[in-house]
Design a protein around this motif. Structure first.
Motif, mmCIF file in Angstrom:
data_model
loop_
_atom_site.group_PDB
_atom_site.id
_atom_site.type_symbol
_atom_site.label_atom_id
_atom_site.label_comp_id
_atom_site.label_asym_id
_atom_site.label_seq_id
_atom_site.Cartn_x
_atom_site.Cartn_y
_atom_site.Cartn_z
ATOM 1 N N SER A 61 17.893 -1.635 -5.519
ATOM 2 C CA SER A 61 16.492 -1.736 -5.112
ATOM 3 C C SER A 61 16.215 -0.727 -4.011
ATOM 4 O O SER A 61 17.100 -0.372 -3.228
ATOM 5 N N VAL A 62 14.981 -0.259 -3.966
ATOM 6 C CA VAL A 62 14.460 0.405 -2.775
ATOM 7 C C VAL A 62 13.342 -0.493 -2.271
ATOM 8 O O VAL A 62 12.497 -0.947 -3.045
ATOM 9 N N ILE A 63 13.369 -0.798 -0.968
ATOM 10 C CA ILE A 63 12.428 -1.768 -0.406
ATOM 11 C C ILE A 63 11.709 -1.131 0.777
ATOM 12 O O ILE A 63 12.312 -0.405 1.584
ATOM 13 N N ILE A 64 10.428 -1.393 0.867
ATOM 14 C CA ILE A 64 9.622 -0.930 1.992
ATOM 15 C C ILE A 64 8.937 -2.137 2.625
ATOM 16 O O ILE A 64 8.722 -3.153 1.965
ATOM 17 N N PRO A 65 8.582 -2.076 3.905
ATOM 18 C CA PRO A 65 7.796 -3.150 4.515
ATOM 19 C C PRO A 65 6.311 -2.945 4.207
ATOM 20 O O PRO A 65 5.901 -1.930 3.630
ATOM 21 N N VAL A 66 5.505 -3.893 4.600
ATOM 22 C CA VAL A 66 4.058 -3.703 4.620
ATOM 23 C C VAL A 66 3.745 -2.535 5.556
ATOM 24 O O VAL A 66 4.372 -2.391 6.611
ATOM 25 N N MET A 67 2.800 -1.686 5.172
ATOM 26 C CA MET A 67 2.457 -0.528 6.008
ATOM 27 C C MET A 67 1.137 -0.758 6.734
ATOM 28 O O MET A 67 0.124 -1.099 6.120
ATOM 29 N N ARG A 68 1.186 -0.594 8.048
ATOM 30 C CA ARG A 68 -0.026 -0.625 8.864
ATOM 31 C C ARG A 68 -0.335 0.791 9.354
ATOM 32 O O ARG A 68 0.506 1.682 9.283
ATOM 33 N N ASN A 69 -1.529 0.977 9.874
ATOM 34 C CA ASN A 69 -1.893 2.252 10.490
ATOM 35 C C ASN A 69 -1.519 2.230 11.967
ATOM 36 O O ASN A 69 -1.738 1.225 12.660
ATOM 37 N N LEU A 70 -0.964 3.333 12.449
ATOM 38 C CA LEU A 70 -0.574 3.445 13.854
ATOM 39 C C LEU A 70 -1.728 4.039 14.656
ATOM 40 O O LEU A 70 -2.178 5.157 14.397
ATOM 41 N N TRP A 71 -2.198 3.260 15.607
ATOM 42 C CA TRP A 71 -3.195 3.741 16.567
ATOM 43 C C TRP A 71 -2.403 4.370 17.714
ATOM 44 O O TRP A 71 -1.954 3.696 18.616
ATOM 45 N N ALA A 72 -2.226 5.671 17.630
ATOM 46 C CA ALA A 72 -1.328 6.353 18.558
ATOM 47 C C ALA A 72 -2.008 6.750 19.858
ATOM 48 O O ALA A 72 -1.402 6.723 20.923
ATOM 49 N N PHE A 73 -3.297 7.134 19.791
ATOM 50 C CA PHE A 73 -3.939 7.652 20.997
ATOM 51 C C PHE A 73 -5.458 7.565 20.889
ATOM 52 O O PHE A 73 -6.015 7.360 19.805
ATOM 53 N N LYS A 79 -2.038 -1.313 14.076
ATOM 54 C CA LYS A 79 -3.268 -2.019 13.733
ATOM 55 C C LYS A 79 -2.999 -3.041 12.626
ATOM 56 O O LYS A 79 -2.312 -2.740 11.651
ATOM 57 N N LYS A 80 -3.548 -4.220 12.774
ATOM 58 C CA LYS A 80 -3.323 -5.266 11.784
ATOM 59 C C LYS A 80 -4.147 -5.063 10.520
ATOM 60 O O LYS A 80 -3.881 -5.677 9.492
ATOM 61 N N SER A 81 -5.147 -4.201 10.604
ATOM 62 C CA SER A 81 -5.968 -3.918 9.434
ATOM 63 C C SER A 81 -6.346 -2.441 9.460
ATOM 64 O O SER A 81 -6.682 -1.912 10.533
ATOM 65 N N PRO A 82 -6.269 -1.742 8.333
ATOM 66 C CA PRO A 82 -5.861 -2.239 7.015
ATOM 67 C C PRO A 82 -4.338 -2.339 6.900
ATOM 68 O O PRO A 82 -3.599 -1.738 7.685
ATOM 69 N N GLN A 83 -3.884 -3.101 5.899
ATOM 70 C CA GLN A 83 -2.468 -3.183 5.577
ATOM 71 C C GLN A 83 -2.285 -2.789 4.116
ATOM 72 O O GLN A 83 -3.009 -3.269 3.250
ATOM 73 N N HIS A 108 7.087 -8.527 2.489
ATOM 74 C CA HIS A 108 5.903 -8.962 3.225
ATOM 75 C C HIS A 108 6.240 -9.704 4.515
ATOM 76 O O HIS A 108 5.321 -10.129 5.232
ATOM 77 N N ASP A 109 7.509 -9.853 4.827
ATOM 78 C CA ASP A 109 7.901 -10.571 6.047
ATOM 79 C C ASP A 109 8.023 -9.660 7.257
ATOM 80 O O ASP A 109 8.365 -10.131 8.348
ATOM 81 N N THR A 110 7.756 -8.367 7.077
ATOM 82 C CA THR A 110 7.809 -7.450 8.214
ATOM 83 C C THR A 110 6.900 -6.268 7.930
ATOM 84 O O THR A 110 6.303 -6.164 6.852
ATOM 85 N N TYR A 111 6.758 -5.372 8.906
ATOM 86 C CA TYR A 111 5.855 -4.232 8.742
ATOM 87 C C TYR A 111 6.367 -3.032 9.542
ATOM 88 O O TYR A 111 7.215 -3.146 10.420
#
Length: 576
Positions: free
Chosen positions: A109-121, A158-162, A249-252
């Motif tokens: 398997s290849v597994i990825i977490p949920v992806m959020r947007n990074l508010w960097a600055f 950011k919690k949204s969007p995911q 879906h248990d991490t991001y």
């Protein structure tokens, strides 16, 4: 040499957020996770932290993103590798959660977490304090017109969007695939395992075994070049060789996208190079030329259709092309596709037991002796020391009462190390079959309604339908902890009143922040709830004592000795 279970591989060139990324990963992962950063032709600025879990490699002449990732992987000795971009953050405990996901799914398997947007600055005007969300640098302040504008680091996921599902079109070109998350098969996978399938991935993060990374030639820089079509390549190689691509879906993780001129690509990017990568992906996977391929692309299209960017006509044209490509026996040996290989690990079960230590010892000992025979780990919470019954937590100074009981439940939950917990009270005899149950959903409190109330003074037994009691709860531990944390805090602030009730998720009289559902099941052999003269809640032996007469449906009375499934010797121990 220290042994690591995961190596995080970060290819980096002119990455201004690399130090923040590395610091975040080290902070949010355990000691068994290392970071290997390859500085591809450029030193890091600002410099990287000094940490025994960080290995930094400097390459004077750039070898490209894929080449840098391969170099980092050669230095890894871990079983699992994570490749991520140099401008991301990890959710706390991501590494532990991802290892648990592989236990469920298996290593193919290849597994990825949920992806959020990074508010960097943000951009901030140092004349008037005006701020603007990250993007191209404003030429002047939109409030005062000044030009004293500098970048202010924020660094928030950011919690949204995911993002949880991806695909590629017939070009092929990466696409978000939000529509898939609305399908029944997606919801079923999410509910049962917390892992959902995705046709492709975004490319800024992926995790797999180091063995699979080399076996599938994940970073084929000779064919695909330094950059481009990363997610398409990784996902296609797993799906078409018999593996699977999943989202945990248990991490991001959160990712900063290169959507502004101030934060562009660190490598020279020509349109020709990007198009060459797409052309390579199309030729390799659309024409079934990859030497490890055991399934045609049409199999993957059928699995996820309808798909953004694919018409029915294009899918049929793909199937026509495949008729002439039998080199690897794909069509000739085509077999019915089995369901996705999710190895459903049996969740662990445990007992939490709580008592006010004011029960007659003959009843208490009978219940404890019966619970010991069940064979599950026990966490007991008591108002007096009970060193010989499970893992005991003695709450000193508490007096008997509703709030104390809820606190006892909460501390027992927090000291349990199992996935599922059965609530067990000190005056209830539990059948072995009660503990055979496994909850279907993680957000639901389940009540065993196969329970008889037994009057200790004479053995009189009473049954009625839908008797939902705290003593019959089975639930996933994490949901129970969240509810009882909120319940205790509510009562400490507002005091206890009848609207709160005792049974979680059975009424809407209180608007809890964390909302849960309730459901019922019935064990093969009933539980026996012993009613005595020192119960915390009153007993009702007459229908007249019930405000809602619907709760009296199925009303049945008998003697406890007539109830099937119980050893009479055990029953006699709790009777006067």
């Amino acid at each position: 040499m220290k042994k690591y279970s995961i190596s995080v591989l970060i290819p980096a060139r002119n990455e201004e957020f690399l130090a923040k990324t590395v610091e975040n990963i080290l902070e949010n992962t355990e000691e068994t996770t290392e970071v290997i950063a390859v500085l591809d032709g450029e030193w890091a600025n600002p410099g990287l932290p000094d940490n025994e879990r960080l290995t930094v490699v400097y390459v004077p002449k750039s070898i490209g993103q894929r080449g840098a990732t391969k170099l980092a992987c050669r230095l890894s000795k871990s079983k699992y590798i994570i490749k991520c971009d140099a401008h991301v953050t990890f959710g706390r405990g991501l590494d532990k959660s991802m290892l648990e996901a592989f236990k469920k799914a298996g290593d193919n398997s290849v597994i990825i977490p949920v992806m959020r947007n990074l508010w960097a600055f943000d951009w901030k005007c140092h004349d008037c304090g005006w701020k603007k969300y990250q993007g191209p640098k404003p030429e002047k302040c939109e409030n005062c017109g000044g030009v004293n504008i500098k970048r202010k680091t924020v660094w928030i996921a950011k919690k949204s969007p995911q993002s949880v599902s991806y695909c590629y079109d017939s070009e092929p070109h990466f696409q978000y695939f939000k529509e898939y998350a609305k399908r029944p098969e997606y919801k079923k996978d999410l509910e049962e395992t917390g892992l959902t399938k995705t046709m492709s991935i975004q490319g800024s993060f992926f995790m797999m075994t180091r063995e699979k990374y080399w076996e599938l030639d994940i970073d084929d820089d000779k064919g695909f070049g330094s950059w481009g079509s990363m997610g398409i390549c990784v996902a296609s190689k797993f799906w078409l060789s018999g593996g699977q691509v999943l989202v945990n879906h248990d991490t991001y993780y959160s990712h900063l996208f290169r959507t502004q001129k101030d934060f562009g690509f660190p490598y020279p990017q020509s349109g020709r190079a990007v198009q060459n990568a797409k052309k390579m992906a199309r030729d390799l996977f659309f024409n079934n030329k990859w030497h490890l391929q055991t399934k045609p692309l049409s199999w993957l299209l059928d699995k996820f259709k309808p798909i953004n960017g694919w018409t029915d006509k294009e899918i049929e044209e793909q199937k026509e092309r495949e008729k002439n490509h039998l080199k690897f026996g794909i069509q000739a040996n085509k077999k019915e596709e089995p369901s996705v290989n999710i190895v459903k690990k049996e969740p662990t079960k445990g007992i939490i037991y709580y008592t006010d230590n004011q029960l007659k010892l003959k009843i208490a000992h009978a219940v404890q002796d019966q619970l010991r025979t069940i064979g599950l780990p026990i966490v007991s919470s008591s108002l007096k020391p009970m060193p010989h019954f499970g893992k005991n937590i003695h709450l000193k100074g508490l007096k008997r009462g509703y709030l104390s009981m809820f606190k006892q439940i909460l501390v027992a939950l927090k000291n349990s190390d199992t996935d599922i917990v059965f609530f067990c009270e000190h005056d209830c005899l539990y059948s072995q079959s009660h503990f055979d149950f496994i909850p279907f959903k993680k957000d639901t409190f389940y009540y065993n309604t196969n329970v008889w109330k037994i009057r200790a003074e004479d053995g009189h037994a009473l049954y009625y339908n839908n008797c939902r009691q705290v003593s019959g709860i089975c639930v996933y531990k994490e949901a129970a902890i969240k509810h009882y944390e909120e319940r205790v805090a509510y009562i400490e602030k507002n005091g206890y009143n009848r609207n709160i009730g005792f049974e979680p998720a059975t009424s809407k009289r209180v608007q809890w922040k964390n909302e849960y559902q309730s459901d019922v099941w019935q064990s093969e052999v009933p539980n026996l709830d012993i009613c005595h003269d020192n119960n915390l809640t009153p007993n009702r032996w007459s229908k007249d004592l019930f405000r809602n007469k619907k709760n009296c449906e199925g009303w049945t009375e008998c003697n406890v000795r007539d109830i099937k499934g119980w050893d009479l010797d055990i029953v006699e121990k709790v009777l006067n």
